[in-house]
Design a protein around this motif. Structure first.
Motif, PDB file in Angstrom:
ATOM      1  N   LYS A 150       1.034  -0.972   0.151  1.00  0.00           N
ATOM      2  CA  LYS A 150      -0.150  -0.020  -0.193  1.00  0.00           C
ATOM      3  C   LYS A 150       0.587   1.677  -0.103  1.00  0.00           C
ATOM      4  CE  LYS A 150      -4.187  -1.621   2.459  1.00  0.00           C
ATOM      5  NZ  LYS A 150      -5.373  -2.176   3.536  1.00  0.00           N
ATOM      6  N   GLN A 151       2.097   1.329   0.240  1.00  0.00           N
ATOM      7  CA  GLN A 151       3.210   2.352   0.211  1.00  0.00           C
ATOM      8  C   GLN A 151       3.649   2.871  -1.379  1.00  0.00           C
ATOM      9  OE1 GLN A 151       7.170   2.464   0.824  1.00  0.00           O
ATOM     10  NE2 GLN A 151       7.096   0.238   1.321  1.00  0.00           N
ATOM     11  N   CYS A 152       3.125   1.645  -2.320  1.00  0.00           N
ATOM     12  CA  CYS A 152       3.437   2.558  -3.619  1.00  0.00           C
ATOM     13  C   CYS A 152       2.420   2.567  -4.174  1.00  0.00           C
ATOM     14  CB  CYS A 152       4.291   1.485  -4.098  1.00  0.00           C
ATOM     15  SG  CYS A 152       5.789   0.655  -3.333  1.00  0.00           S
ATOM     16  N   ASN A 153       2.142   3.340  -5.729  1.00  0.00           N
ATOM     17  CA  ASN A 153       1.183   3.884  -6.610  1.00  0.00           C
ATOM     18  C   ASN A 153       0.903   2.039  -7.186  1.00  0.00           C
ATOM     19  OD1 ASN A 153      -0.281   4.490  -8.834  1.00  0.00           O
ATOM     20  ND2 ASN A 153       1.296   7.518  -8.239  1.00  0.00           N
ATOM     21  N   ASN A 154       0.743   1.498  -7.219  1.00  0.00           N
ATOM     22  CA  ASN A 154       0.428   0.653  -8.137  1.00  0.00           C
ATOM     23  C   ASN A 154       0.107   0.271  -9.372  1.00  0.00           C
ATOM     24  OD1 ASN A 154       0.622  -1.342  -6.094  1.00  0.00           O
ATOM     25  ND2 ASN A 154      -1.728  -1.658  -5.755  1.00  0.00           N
ATOM     26  N   PHE A 155      -0.321   1.705 -10.128  1.00  0.00           N
ATOM     27  CA  PHE A 155      -0.379   2.134 -11.763  1.00  0.00           C
ATOM     28  C   PHE A 155       0.505   2.619 -12.029  1.00  0.00           C
ATOM     29  CE2 PHE A 155      -1.208   5.437 -14.410  1.00  0.00           C
ATOM     30  CZ  PHE A 155      -1.732   4.735 -15.587  1.00  0.00           C
ATOM     31  N   LEU A 156       1.762   3.065 -11.149  1.00  0.00           N
ATOM     32  CA  LEU A 156       2.554   3.689 -12.206  1.00  0.00           C
ATOM     33  C   LEU A 156       3.463   2.357 -11.827  1.00  0.00           C
ATOM     34  CD1 LEU A 156       3.617   7.637 -10.242  1.00  0.00           C
ATOM     35  CD2 LEU A 156       2.601   6.794 -12.270  1.00  0.00           C
ATOM     36  N   LEU A 157       3.502   1.948 -10.952  1.00  0.00           N
ATOM     37  CA  LEU A 157       4.519   0.613 -10.368  1.00  0.00           C
ATOM     38  C   LEU A 157       4.556  -0.641 -11.730  1.00  0.00           C
ATOM     39  CD1 LEU A 157       7.209   0.289  -9.310  1.00  0.00           C
ATOM     40  CD2 LEU A 157       5.578  -1.283  -6.943  1.00  0.00           C
ATOM     41  N   HIS A 158       3.198  -1.348 -11.961  1.00  0.00           N
ATOM     42  CA  HIS A 158       2.880  -1.651 -12.615  1.00  0.00           C
ATOM     43  C   HIS A 158       2.915  -1.463 -14.090  1.00  0.00           C
ATOM     44  CE1 HIS A 158       0.095  -4.086  -9.211  1.00  0.00           C
ATOM     45  NE2 HIS A 158       0.867  -4.254  -8.867  1.00  0.00           N
ATOM     46  N   ASN A 159       2.476  -0.759 -14.348  1.00  0.00           N
ATOM     47  CA  ASN A 159       2.623  -0.101 -16.042  1.00  0.00           C
ATOM     48  C   ASN A 159       4.251   0.190 -16.159  1.00  0.00           C
ATOM     49  OD1 ASN A 159       0.249   0.736 -16.313  1.00  0.00           O
ATOM     50  ND2 ASN A 159      -0.100   2.350 -17.304  1.00  0.00           N
ATOM     51  N   LEU A 160       5.167   0.127 -15.687  1.00  0.00           N
ATOM     52  CA  LEU A 160       6.903   0.325 -15.658  1.00  0.00           C
ATOM     53  C   LEU A 160       7.223  -0.794 -16.123  1.00  0.00           C
ATOM     54  CD1 LEU A 160       9.019   2.699 -15.115  1.00  0.00           C
ATOM     55  CD2 LEU A 160       9.475   1.447 -13.013  1.00  0.00           C
ATOM     56  N   ILE A 161       6.574  -2.045 -14.198  1.00  0.00           N
ATOM     57  CA  ILE A 161       7.367  -3.258 -15.114  1.00  0.00           C
ATOM     58  C   ILE A 161       6.104  -3.961 -15.836  1.00  0.00           C
ATOM     59  CG2 ILE A 161       7.099  -5.486 -14.201  1.00  0.00           C
ATOM     60  CD1 ILE A 161       8.301  -3.882 -12.631  1.00  0.00           C
ATOM     61  N   LEU A 162       5.236  -3.143 -16.304  1.00  0.00           N
ATOM     62  CA  LEU A 162       4.689  -3.772 -17.862  1.00  0.00           C
ATOM     63  C   LEU A 162       5.753  -3.657 -19.483  1.00  0.00           C
ATOM     64  CD1 LEU A 162       2.609  -5.143 -20.126  1.00  0.00           C
ATOM     65  CD2 LEU A 162       1.598  -2.787 -19.636  1.00  0.00           C
ATOM     66  N   ASP A 163       5.485  -1.975 -19.214  1.00  0.00           N
ATOM     67  CA  ASP A 163       6.800  -1.488 -20.678  1.00  0.00           C
ATOM     68  C   ASP A 163       7.907  -1.937 -20.780  1.00  0.00           C
ATOM     69  OD1 ASP A 163       4.757  -0.065 -21.318  1.00  0.00           O
ATOM     70  OD2 ASP A 163       4.733   2.323 -20.778  1.00  0.00           O
ATOM     71  N   THR A 164       8.640  -2.239 -19.028  1.00  0.00           N
ATOM     72  CA  THR A 164      10.199  -3.082 -19.659  1.00  0.00           C
ATOM     73  C   THR A 164      10.136  -4.122 -20.587  1.00  0.00           C
ATOM     74  OG1 THR A 164      10.596  -2.196 -16.676  1.00  0.00           O
ATOM     75  CG2 THR A 164      11.861  -4.313 -17.823  1.00  0.00           C
ATOM     76  N   GLY A 165       8.823  -5.077 -19.780  1.00  0.00           N
ATOM     77  CA  GLY A 165       8.949  -6.295 -21.183  1.00  0.00           C
ATOM     78  C   GLY A 165       8.880  -6.285 -22.295  1.00  0.00           C
ATOM     79  N   ILE A 166       7.306  -4.923 -22.358  1.00  0.00           N
ATOM     80  CA  ILE A 166       7.145  -4.500 -23.870  1.00  0.00           C
ATOM     81  C   ILE A 166       8.489  -4.040 -24.806  1.00  0.00           C
ATOM     82  CG2 ILE A 166       5.618  -3.553 -25.247  1.00  0.00           C
ATOM     83  CD1 ILE A 166       3.831  -3.638 -23.482  1.00  0.00           C
ATOM     84  N   THR A 167       9.581  -3.114 -24.072  1.00  0.00           N
ATOM     85  CA  THR A 167      10.260  -3.007 -25.040  1.00  0.00           C
ATOM     86  C   THR A 167      11.228  -3.888 -25.122  1.00  0.00           C
ATOM     87  OG1 THR A 167      10.876  -1.915 -22.844  1.00  0.00           O
ATOM     88  CG2 THR A 167      10.705  -0.861 -24.156  1.00  0.00           C
ATOM     89  N   GLN A 168      11.736  -5.007 -24.259  1.00  0.00           N
ATOM     90  CA  GLN A 168      12.832  -6.351 -24.000  1.00  0.00           C
ATOM     91  C   GLN A 168      12.702  -6.474 -25.393  1.00  0.00           C
ATOM     92  OE1 GLN A 168      11.993  -9.534 -23.556  1.00  0.00           O
ATOM     93  NE2 GLN A 168      14.514 -10.296 -24.239  1.00  0.00           N
ATOM     94  N   GLN A 169      10.807  -7.415 -24.991  1.00  0.00           N
ATOM     95  CA  GLN A 169      10.816  -8.168 -26.316  1.00  0.00           C
ATOM     96  C   GLN A 169      10.761  -7.037 -27.785  1.00  0.00           C
ATOM     97  OE1 GLN A 169       6.875  -9.755 -26.260  1.00  0.00           O
ATOM     98  NE2 GLN A 169       6.949  -9.056 -24.047  1.00  0.00           N
ATOM     99  N   LEU A 170      10.860  -5.822 -27.972  1.00  0.00           N
ATOM    100  CA  LEU A 170      11.891  -5.064 -29.090  1.00  0.00           C
ATOM    101  C   LEU A 170      12.823  -5.406 -29.161  1.00  0.00           C
ATOM    102  CD1 LEU A 170      10.734  -2.594 -31.538  1.00  0.00           C
ATOM    103  CD2 LEU A 170      11.178  -1.085 -29.514  1.00  0.00           C
TER     104      LEU A 170
END
Length: 1136
Positions: free
Chosen positions: A677-697
């Motif tokens: 609960k100390q983290c912003n899940n929207f920011l954190l999860h979108n960051l993880i998502l885009d990390t994987g997507i750009t790695q696939q590129l």
């Protein structure tokens, strides 16, 4: 040339298709469709929710304000006035005590202060950005007020009880920031306690001159200041008047309107303003400059001055406050009462108050001045010396406060201020204000007290309001803004007032305060006396649609409109024409209105849905599948990752160094679980998502490509989620773009434009040329990735390449030649041959360039111009750039930045007005009293300049925070940008300049922001006729002319010189922007007692008194500071 243009277009498109990976990234998003959801931004719901949240936030502060104001009135009414109160009887924390103890020259150290000052311990509080003590209040008393006076001691005595109310308020609302009571005596009591941020030497802070106090203490004002400049006003008296007028102007806020005139036999405005104008920072600056040019001559004509003032106030064809009306007259004395003028203009209703100020040491009968004030519901003041200026130019507010006090509860309405800089370091704040009234009566049946006790204020930091607004869901180019009734912005991404740079400085010394432009260095202070007044139409590029939106918001209406408008790029080098959706609603119970701006492509956004991965991982986030691609150990194979420095978690340590920030982020993720609960899940999860997507590129496109084949230094992708991935890893060493994509100019421009956006490296004309070394200097080419998912369109990412500048300059020459490929031998062509000339073989005769949509050089066939890539093309070939502009390939846009801070200008000896000389009459020569008083006055001037102060009028910059000449102030920077005009097709033209005519051909490259230009080289220097400029220019404010200037030329071909303070103020006030004043006005009450109107002393000159004055002056004995007792004593004591 059209053939060359097609080859260039095909080459650029081919490279971007192969290496950019736009199509491949679309496929990757679709393949990972189960990992995210598409959410919709509904503008009306969003803006109404945010407006409601802001209303709730401010309402909590309003309740706290009302508790404080009610308690203050109760405590003061119950207080028993003590005539014999002593300093040692009062215990309080003097906020300036620590600084004064450290300064051996301070007043208290010299006199040995008897006050029992508390010594407190403080703890660091990040909310206040300061060290505070929550158990006590702090007291600040202006330097020019005697702390030991009876009035001040009684004030300290009864306000001590507020301490418990402050503490209880904070208990009920822990988010409260500064709670302040500003007393009409000048005492400031604030909570929580903290030491005062005093300047090095003289602290001239006075709460009664703060914008929030002025707004809360009286209703809006229409003021005309008239200054006697007859021959008798000479030397120091005239200087006192000039300074008094400047100080009077500082008591006015943006809700007030003012004009200043001088008079002798006739009256005339001191500036170019011919009617009342808004008392904003820029207009007051014009007045202050103009006042310095006043010259004493002629004879006194009160009638001319007052008739001019009344005519000004009766002009109903202009925008004005339409509330309190007043005339402030500064004079050295006179016998005419001009009763006929008052009978004609002001009696019997007396709707205009008259305040008279007797300035200087003289022997005139002051009875006429007192009579003028008393018969016109005003007040008479005396300003015999410098020390009396600040006090007596602000006490008129007590008189204006009478109708408010008599109105009672009806006048107890909370008002919210403009944005301003907090004096205690909070940054930008707004303040809720509530007046505090004196409820005492002398006895049963006596008249109600009509004096204001002071103003209660509670600060709200702009950052706290911003936290209530959506940020990352609106995309890089969406934002929330808010304005007040003046049209000034409360919230806006472009509200960034200039904060000056730390360190020593000299006028004219360059320093990089604002990259990439060079400005004068400034001290590390902000002029918190000036409110931050940025109009909505100055925060954005003005057009008719925005004028209508602004008017609707000021009127408190709801609305929605889609418009085509111009926007300035983040680096302020480019202009784009874009589509924006504006939605706005009023914020109830306030004077603010809230707006939301969204590009069409930001209607939808991605929200990561990592629930399946999270369920599989019961350990920290670092164990998630894609997290490993954030680790530096993966950079060599997957490319370097920059993460946006966002507030992902509360415990995440911020850092300006992205490598360090990433390290802090990874360390925290080792401890944080996915559902923390100390983290912003929207920011954190979108960051993880885009990390994987750009790695696939990387995996699908980049890793198997040879970048050197196409002379690329790097490929990259940036996303809304905050990831910027640069491949290969070594290219990150030269990556200079902002790691926050939303703050990167290439990212925001790519979203707003279709096709491939070129961005050459920035160069400033004052810096050295580019150092061309392989693998270091490159040109960015980027484009947005547009997704269409179930009929919903969005742009969640930008991809691009970085071209090797030197290699592509060679490739450019080949593509713009008759060779089909780079290995084909060159074919020499000349005037006698049958083949066409080209940009490679004939580079000594032809200039071939690619210029971007801002007019900056991208590529050239001239080797000596390669180090000028990134410069505005007029600096490379002024003649050709001017021709492109004149043939509508480019359009110019000029605008002004009103948020810069500028150092004071060095004083000059030229252009000074001659000093007025008083010529004594024969009667004066025969009057012994005149001789003695003249001698005393002369001695007093010498002592004033030599002993009392270094010079009030020209203080050392480090000495006085409040000195008008010393402090840095807001200034104006003129900005000029160019963007593509209406010409889209190929175009041939001749630059005709006599025997030196040049032929050129220009053509836009499709699907890019490039213009391809081929031109003959100039044959002689006569073609260098003019030069366009594209840079910020510091607008220096010269003394305004006595009459409006002629309109400026539409276009200047020489270096731009800014007109006075930006756009011509004299012209702007003739077409004022729409505004509305506060909806309440308290300027009249039938029960007002006007008998207290000031006291003047009229007595024949005494030779003994004057001789004694001479002796005192010769001895240089400093006078004892006088308590401010006139109106204030009655405010504090029911028995007076």
């Amino acid at each position: 040339m059209q053939h060359w243009a097609r080859r260039l277009e095909q080459e650029i498109d081919g490279v971007m298709r192969i290496f950019g990976g736009v199509q491949q990234l679309r496929e990757i998003y679709k393949d990972n469709r189960n990992l995210f959801e598409v959410q919709e931004n509904e503008p009306q719901k969003l803006v109404e929710k945010v407006a409601g949240d802001i209303e709730s936030l401010l309402d909590r502060k309003v309740q706290a304000l009302k508790r404080l104001a009610d308690a203050a009135e109760t405590f003061q009414k119950a207080h028993r006035w003590q005539d014999n109160i002593k300093e040692e009887d009062i215990m309080y924390y003097d906020a300036k005590a620590d600084a004064e103890l450290d300064d051996p020259e301070s007043e208290d150290v010299e006199r040995g202060s008897k006050s029992s000052t508390l010594r407190l311990d403080f703890i660091e509080d990040p909310n206040f950005k300061n060290k505070v003590n929550y158990s006590y209040t702090a007291v600040q008393i202006p330097t020019d007020i005697y702390k030991g006076s009876t009035v001040i001691l009684n004030e300290l005595n009864w306000t001590e009880a507020l301490e418990n109310v402050f503490i209880e308020n904070r208990r009920q609302d822990p988010t409260l920031l500064w709670q302040v009571f500003g007393s009409a005596t000048g005492v400031t009591r604030y909570y929580p306690a903290t030491s005062w941020r005093a300047p090095k030497k003289i602290d001239l802070y006075d709460v009664r001159r703060r914008p929030w106090y002025i707004q809360g203490a009286s209703s809006p004002k229409d003021m005309v200041i008239i200054v006697d400049v007859s021959g008798s006003v000479s030397g120091l008296t005239l200087k006192l008047m000039k300074t008094s007028v400047c100080e009077m102007l500082d008591t006015l806020s943006d809700d007030d309107f003012v004009n200043v005139a001088s008079f002798n036999e006739k009256a005339q405005p001191v500036s170019c303003f011919t009617h009342l104008v808004q008392a904003n920072v820029r207009n007051k600056k014009v007045f202050k400059e103009a006042v310095q040019g006043m010259v004493a001559k002629g004879t006194t004509g009160y009638k001319a001055g007052f008739e001019y003032a009344f005519d000004q106030l009766q002009n109903s064809n202009i925008t004005r406050a339409n509330c309190n009306k007043m005339i402030m007259m500064f004079t050295d004395g006179g016998e005419d009462r001009v009763q006929d003028v008052f009978e004609k203009y002001n009696w019997p209703n007396r709707t205009v108050r008259v305040f008279t100020f007797s300035v200087g040491q003289h022997n005139y009968d002051v009875t006429p001045l007192q009579w003028m004030a008393c018969t016109n519901k005003g007040y008479y003041f005396e300003i015999p010396s410098i020390g009396a200026i600040r006090i007596n130019t602000q006490e008129y507010l007590d008189v204006l406060g009478r109708p408010m006090v008599l109105a009672g509860k009806e006048a107890k309405q909370v008002q919210w201020t403009n944005v301003y800089e907090d004096a205690l370091g909070l940054g930008l704040v707004v303040t809720g204000t509530l007046p505090v009234f004196n409820l005492t009566q002398d006895g049963p049946g006596e008249k109600k007290n009509q004096l204001i006790l002071g103003v209660m204020g509670i600060d709200v930091a702009l950052n706290d309001i911003k936290r209530l607004t959506p940020n990352y869901t609106l995309g890089a180019n969406g934002y929330v803004f808010a304005i007040d009734l003046n049209g000034y912005v409360l919230l806006h991404p472009n509200l960034k007032p200039q904060v000056s740079q730390k360190g020593d400085w000299r006028v004219g010394e360059p320093c990089k305060v604002r990259t990439p432009d060079v400005l004068p260095c400034l001290p590390q202070t902000t002029n918190f006396r000036e409110p931050v007044t940025l109009d909505f139409l100055d925060a954005e590029l003005e057009d008719e649609n925005k004028e209508e939106i602004r008017r609707s918001m000021i009127d408190g209406s709801k609305g929605h409109r889609q418009i085509r408008t111009l926007v300035k790029s983040l680096d302020e080098r480019y202009i784009d024409e874009v589509t924006r959706n504006y939605t706005w609603v009023p914020i109830r119970s306030t004077n603010y209105s809230l707006g939301l701006v969204l590009p069409p492509y930001s209607t939808f956004y991605l929200q990561a849905n990592l629930s399946d991965q999270i369920l599989q991982v019961k350990l920290p986030i670092s164990k998630l599948k894609d997290f490993e691609f954030l680790l530096p150990s993966s950079f060599e194979s997957e490319g370097h990752v920059f993460i946006a420095p966002r507030e992902y978690c509360k415990d995440l340590n911020a850092s300006d160094n992205n490598t360090e920030f990433l390290k802090n982020f990874i360390e925290l993720m080792e401890k944080v679980t996915p559902d923390s609960k100390q983290c912003n899940n929207f920011l954190l999860h979108n960051l993880i998502l885009d990390t994987g997507i750009t790695q696939q590129l990387v995996e699908r496109v980049w890793r198997d490509q040879d970048l050197n084949t196409y002379s690329l230094l790097a490929v990259f992708a940036a996303t809304d989620g905050g990831i910027t991935r640069v491949f290969p890893n070594k290219a990150a060493e030269d990556w200079t773009e902002n790691p926050e994509p939303f703050n990167a100019s290439f990212y925001r421009r790519s979203l707003d434009n279709h096709g491939y956006i070129f961005k050459p490296p920035h160069q400033d004309t004052l810096l050295r040329p580019l150092e061309l070394e392989n693998d270091t200097v490159g040109v960015l080419v980027s484009t947005a990735v547009e997704l269409s998912l179930s009929g919903r369109t969005l742009r969640p990412a930008v991809v691009g390449v970085k071209l090797d500048l030197e290699a592509w300059a060679e490739k450019f020459k080949v593509l713009a030649s008759n060779r089909t490929h780079q290995d084909q031998p060159q074919k020499q062509c000349g005037p006698s041959s049958h083949c066409e000339m080209d940009c490679e073989v004939n580079n000594e005769d032809l200039l071939c360039v690619l210029i971007d949509d801002g007019g900056f050089l991208v590529l050239s066939n001239q080797n000596h111009q390669w180090d000028q890539v990134g410069r505005f093309f007029s600096e490379v070939d002024a003649n050709l750039m001017l021709a492109l502009y004149n043939n509508s390939f480019y359009t110019r846009k000029e605008s002004y930045d009103y948020q810069a801070a500028c150092a004071p200008q060095p004083p000059g000896n030229l252009g000074a007005a001659p000093r007025g000389v008083f010529v004594p009459t024969v009667a004066d020569f025969l009057n012994l009293a005149w001789w003695t008083s003249a001698a005393a006055w002369s001695l007093f001037q010498q002592l004033l300049y030599g002993l009392v102060c270094h010079s009030w009028f020209q203080a050392d910059p480090a000495e006085a925070e409040g000195s008008p000449e010393a402090r840095e102030s807001s200034c104006v920077m003129k900005q000029t940008q160019y963007y593509f005009g209406s010409v889209n097709a190929s175009y041939n033209a001749i630059i005709d300049c006599g025997n030196c005519s040049r032929l050129f051909h220009a053509q836009r490259l499709s699907n890019t922001n490039l213009l391809f230009v081929v031109a003959e080289k100039p044959l002689c220097s006569q073609c260098e006729a003019g030069r366009l400029l594209q840079k910020e220019t510091h607008c220096i404010l010269p003394p305004p002319p006595p009459a409006p200037r002629a309109p400026r030329a539409a276009a200047s071909l020489t270096p731009h010189s800014c007109p006075a303070d930006g756009p011509e103020q004299c012209e702007l006030v003739q077409r004022p922007r729409y505004r509305r004043g506060p909806h309440i006005c308290f300027d009249y009450n039938a029960t007002e007692d006007t008998s207290d109107c000031g006291r003047g002393a009229s007595f024949p000159p005494s030779l003994g008194v004057l001789v004694s004055l001479q002796l005192l002056l010769l001895l240089g004995l400093p006078p004892r500071p006088q308590p401010q007792v006139r109106a204030r004593a009655r405010a504090a004591s029911p028995r007076l």
